[in-house]
Motif scaffolding. Structure first.
Motif, PDB file in Angstrom:
ATOM      1  N   LEU A  63      -8.392  14.476  21.124  1.00  0.00           N
ATOM      2  CA  LEU A  63      -7.071  15.505  20.980  1.00  0.00           C
ATOM      3  C   LEU A  63      -6.746  15.505  19.428  1.00  0.00           C
ATOM      4  O   LEU A  63      -6.921  14.536  18.813  1.00  0.00           O
ATOM      5  N   PRO A  64      -6.223  16.516  19.161  1.00  0.00           N
ATOM      6  CA  PRO A  64      -5.901  16.455  17.508  1.00  0.00           C
ATOM      7  C   PRO A  64      -4.704  15.573  17.273  1.00  0.00           C
ATOM      8  O   PRO A  64      -3.743  15.771  18.077  1.00  0.00           O
ATOM      9  N   PRO A  65      -4.558  14.770  16.636  1.00  0.00           N
ATOM     10  CA  PRO A  65      -3.607  13.756  16.194  1.00  0.00           C
ATOM     11  C   PRO A  65      -2.289  14.453  15.949  1.00  0.00           C
ATOM     12  O   PRO A  65      -2.118  15.469  15.248  1.00  0.00           O
ATOM     13  N   VAL A  66      -1.158  14.009  16.369  1.00  0.00           N
ATOM     14  CA  VAL A  66       0.134  14.416  16.020  1.00  0.00           C
ATOM     15  C   VAL A  66       0.636  12.854  15.404  1.00  0.00           C
ATOM     16  O   VAL A  66       0.151  11.701  15.622  1.00  0.00           O
ATOM     17  N   TYR A  67       1.733  12.885  14.816  1.00  0.00           N
ATOM     18  CA  TYR A  67       2.145  11.707  14.129  1.00  0.00           C
ATOM     19  C   TYR A  67       3.743  11.615  14.063  1.00  0.00           C
ATOM     20  O   TYR A  67       4.661  12.299  14.237  1.00  0.00           O
ATOM     21  N   GLU A  68       4.123  10.218  14.749  1.00  0.00           N
ATOM     22  CA  GLU A  68       5.450   9.906  14.925  1.00  0.00           C
ATOM     23  C   GLU A  68       6.154   9.171  13.799  1.00  0.00           C
ATOM     24  O   GLU A  68       5.600   8.208  13.265  1.00  0.00           O
ATOM     25  N   GLU A  69       7.151   9.573  13.132  1.00  0.00           N
ATOM     26  CA  GLU A  69       8.041   8.916  12.230  1.00  0.00           C
ATOM     27  C   GLU A  69       8.221   7.535  12.773  1.00  0.00           C
ATOM     28  O   GLU A  69       9.347   7.761  13.819  1.00  0.00           O
ATOM     29  N   ASN A  70       7.937   6.346  12.328  1.00  0.00           N
ATOM     30  CA  ASN A  70       8.361   5.166  13.088  1.00  0.00           C
ATOM     31  C   ASN A  70       9.454   4.355  12.442  1.00  0.00           C
ATOM     32  O   ASN A  70       9.490   3.244  13.139  1.00  0.00           O
ATOM     33  N   SER A  71      10.104   4.849  11.444  1.00  0.00           N
ATOM     34  CA  SER A  71      11.186   3.995  10.874  1.00  0.00           C
ATOM     35  C   SER A  71      10.980   2.725  10.216  1.00  0.00           C
ATOM     36  O   SER A  71      11.845   1.865   9.831  1.00  0.00           O
ATOM     37  N   CYS A  72       9.637   2.532   9.822  1.00  0.00           N
ATOM     38  CA  CYS A  72       9.386   1.361   9.349  1.00  0.00           C
ATOM     39  C   CYS A  72       9.509   1.344   7.962  1.00  0.00           C
ATOM     40  O   CYS A  72       9.950   0.144   7.381  1.00  0.00           O
ATOM     41  N   ILE A  73       9.057   2.207   7.016  1.00  0.00           N
ATOM     42  CA  ILE A  73       9.065   2.296   5.772  1.00  0.00           C
ATOM     43  C   ILE A  73       9.712   3.716   5.261  1.00  0.00           C
ATOM     44  O   ILE A  73       8.946   4.607   5.797  1.00  0.00           O
ATOM     45  N   TYR A  74      10.438   3.589   4.274  1.00  0.00           N
ATOM     46  CA  TYR A  74      11.004   5.040   3.749  1.00  0.00           C
ATOM     47  C   TYR A  74      11.058   4.470   2.020  1.00  0.00           C
ATOM     48  O   TYR A  74      11.321   3.306   1.814  1.00  0.00           O
ATOM     49  N   ILE A  75      10.638   5.502   1.342  1.00  0.00           N
ATOM     50  CA  ILE A  75      10.733   5.044  -0.132  1.00  0.00           C
ATOM     51  C   ILE A  75      11.248   6.624  -0.663  1.00  0.00           C
ATOM     52  O   ILE A  75      10.834   7.435  -0.373  1.00  0.00           O
ATOM     53  N   PHE A  76      12.352   6.432  -1.433  1.00  0.00           N
ATOM     54  CA  PHE A  76      13.367   7.458  -1.968  1.00  0.00           C
ATOM     55  C   PHE A  76      14.163   7.231  -3.285  1.00  0.00           C
ATOM     56  O   PHE A  76      13.873   6.091  -3.771  1.00  0.00           O
ATOM     57  N   ASN A  83       0.699  -1.311  -0.017  1.00  0.00           N
ATOM     58  CA  ASN A  83       0.193  -0.061  -0.052  1.00  0.00           C
ATOM     59  C   ASN A  83       0.832   1.270  -0.085  1.00  0.00           C
ATOM     60  O   ASN A  83       0.593   2.374  -0.673  1.00  0.00           O
ATOM     61  N   ALA A  84       1.753   1.123   0.589  1.00  0.00           N
ATOM     62  CA  ALA A  84       2.864   2.421   0.646  1.00  0.00           C
ATOM     63  C   ALA A  84       3.386   2.715  -0.671  1.00  0.00           C
ATOM     64  O   ALA A  84       3.536   3.696  -0.812  1.00  0.00           O
ATOM     65  N   ILE A  85       3.771   1.638  -1.158  1.00  0.00           N
ATOM     66  CA  ILE A  85       4.526   1.759  -2.651  1.00  0.00           C
ATOM     67  C   ILE A  85       3.710   2.414  -3.445  1.00  0.00           C
ATOM     68  O   ILE A  85       3.716   3.303  -4.321  1.00  0.00           O
ATOM     69  N   GLN A  86       2.480   1.707  -3.488  1.00  0.00           N
ATOM     70  CA  GLN A  86       1.268   2.035  -4.538  1.00  0.00           C
ATOM     71  C   GLN A  86       0.855   3.654  -4.132  1.00  0.00           C
ATOM     72  O   GLN A  86       0.710   4.316  -5.279  1.00  0.00           O
ATOM     73  N   ALA A  87       0.936   3.978  -3.044  1.00  0.00           N
ATOM     74  CA  ALA A  87       0.587   5.448  -2.559  1.00  0.00           C
ATOM     75  C   ALA A  87       1.531   6.343  -3.156  1.00  0.00           C
ATOM     76  O   ALA A  87       1.012   7.499  -3.481  1.00  0.00           O
ATOM     77  N   LEU A  88       2.870   5.942  -3.036  1.00  0.00           N
ATOM     78  CA  LEU A  88       3.970   7.105  -3.787  1.00  0.00           C
ATOM     79  C   LEU A  88       3.955   7.057  -5.127  1.00  0.00           C
ATOM     80  O   LEU A  88       3.929   7.834  -6.009  1.00  0.00           O
ATOM     81  N   VAL A  89       3.911   5.714  -5.478  1.00  0.00           N
ATOM     82  CA  VAL A  89       4.059   5.385  -7.347  1.00  0.00           C
ATOM     83  C   VAL A  89       2.737   6.392  -7.876  1.00  0.00           C
ATOM     84  O   VAL A  89       2.810   7.089  -8.830  1.00  0.00           O
ATOM     85  N   PRO A 142       7.908  15.124   0.885  1.00  0.00           N
ATOM     86  CA  PRO A 142       7.645  13.572   0.866  1.00  0.00           C
ATOM     87  C   PRO A 142       6.099  13.563   1.589  1.00  0.00           C
ATOM     88  O   PRO A 142       5.392  14.426   2.058  1.00  0.00           O
ATOM     89  N   LEU A 143       5.549  12.175   1.288  1.00  0.00           N
ATOM     90  CA  LEU A 143       4.460  11.850   1.398  1.00  0.00           C
ATOM     91  C   LEU A 143       4.389  11.043   2.699  1.00  0.00           C
ATOM     92  O   LEU A 143       4.991  10.176   2.874  1.00  0.00           O
ATOM     93  N   MET A 144       3.583  11.585   3.868  1.00  0.00           N
ATOM     94  CA  MET A 144       3.581  10.648   4.990  1.00  0.00           C
ATOM     95  C   MET A 144       2.357   9.613   4.904  1.00  0.00           C
ATOM     96  O   MET A 144       1.202   9.785   4.506  1.00  0.00           O
ATOM     97  N   PHE A 145       2.787   8.263   5.101  1.00  0.00           N
ATOM     98  CA  PHE A 145       2.006   7.252   5.064  1.00  0.00           C
ATOM     99  C   PHE A 145       1.771   6.667   6.331  1.00  0.00           C
ATOM    100  O   PHE A 145       2.626   6.350   7.160  1.00  0.00           O
ATOM    101  N   SER A 160       9.061  11.252  -2.095  1.00  0.00           N
ATOM    102  CA  SER A 160       9.543  10.311  -1.259  1.00  0.00           C
ATOM    103  C   SER A 160       8.529  10.102  -0.573  1.00  0.00           C
ATOM    104  O   SER A 160       7.294  10.560  -0.358  1.00  0.00           O
ATOM    105  N   LEU A 161       8.655   8.989   0.458  1.00  0.00           N
ATOM    106  CA  LEU A 161       7.618   8.685   1.499  1.00  0.00           C
ATOM    107  C   LEU A 161       8.298   8.061   2.922  1.00  0.00           C
ATOM    108  O   LEU A 161       9.344   7.518   2.501  1.00  0.00           O
ATOM    109  N   PHE A 162       7.642   8.562   3.898  1.00  0.00           N
ATOM    110  CA  PHE A 162       7.816   7.934   5.315  1.00  0.00           C
ATOM    111  C   PHE A 162       6.769   7.574   5.952  1.00  0.00           C
ATOM    112  O   PHE A 162       5.546   8.160   5.759  1.00  0.00           O
ATOM    113  N   SER A 163       6.860   6.359   6.812  1.00  0.00           N
ATOM    114  CA  SER A 163       5.684   5.803   7.496  1.00  0.00           C
ATOM    115  C   SER A 163       5.823   6.607   8.699  1.00  0.00           C
ATOM    116  O   SER A 163       6.355   6.931   9.572  1.00  0.00           O
TER     117      SER A 163
END
Length: 226
Positions: free
Chosen positions: A166-179, A120-126, A195-198, A134-137
């Motif tokens: 609460l308004p959500p915040v997002y943590e870069e989790n280091s699971c997926i990077y595409i570049f 799903n991450a690959i398809q989202a960026l492509v 960058p696209l946040m996935f 680029s993309l990060f999860s």
């Protein structure tokens, strides 16, 4: 370049030693060496053309030769083995060895990551490239956060909202990077200019960094495999 013709290589760096969890990359988790779980997950992603393991571990190299002959094994040069070598320098070395249009990097320490999520991450960026380059999860957090000076980051202490409101915040989790290699060379960073946040679920984003992480991931994966 046609989006559906982009060649994608997955990069998985694996060190032989670990400071906090000794030998974690080849330590058994849910009955198998840890590194095998992410390789099997990547092999189940039809979008990925090549899987590349960069390692200085004789044990992992031997296991790849015996059980994963289709995986490209790169023995990490001595000059890139020190603890203080930035990951981006290792990725620059790896992307020079294996040509691809897009590179996906993940870690052996993300054994709960699902193939469907990676696809799903690959398809989202492509599908949005090059508007996003680029993309990060990331994992959503809805909890009361404070900085080290006891200042609220994402909430007003005078208004006691339920955490789910609460308004959500997002943590870069280091699971997926595409570049791309071009951005990596230009910026010395996996993230490009746009960058696209996935967003992904927390139950897949567990990273093994401490002994307690290993034990929890082992319990979760053992239960999932049942």
């Amino acid at each position: 370049m046609m989006k559906d013709k982009m060649k994608i290589a997955a990069l998985v760096p694996m060190r032989h030693h670990s400071q906090r969890v000794p030998g974690k990359n080849y330590r058994p988790l849910a009955g198998r060496p840890l590194y095998q779980h992410i390789l099997d997950t990547l092999l189940a992603c039809p979008e990925i053309d090549d899987i590349v393991v960069d390692t200085d571990s004789p044990e992992i190299l031997e296991g790849l030769d015996r059980q994963y002959p289709g995986v490209i094994a790169l023995e990490r040069p001595e000059s890139l083995r020190a603890d203080d070598i930035p990951m981006n320098e290792i990725l620059l070395h790896d992307t020079a060895q294996v040509q691809a249009d897009l590179y996906l990097q993940t870690h052996s320490t993300n054994p709960l990551l699902r193939a469907e999520t990676i696809s799903n991450a690959i398809q989202a960026l492509v599908s949005s490239y090059p508007a996003f380059d680029s993309l990060f999860s990331a994992t959503r957090l809805q909890t009361r956060l404070w900085d080290e000076l006891t200042r609220p980051i994402n909430h007003n202490p005078a208004i006691l909202l339920q955490t789910q409101d609460l308004p959500p915040v997002y943590e870069e989790n280091s699971c997926i990077y595409i570049f791309t290699r071009e951005n990596l060379l230009r910026r010395r960073n996996r993230l490009g200019d746009r960058p696209l946040m996935f967003k992904m679920e927390a139950d897949e984003s567990w990273d093994i960094d401490e002994e307690i992480d290993f034990l929890i991931a082992d319990a979760i994966l053992s239960q999932r495999l049942k």
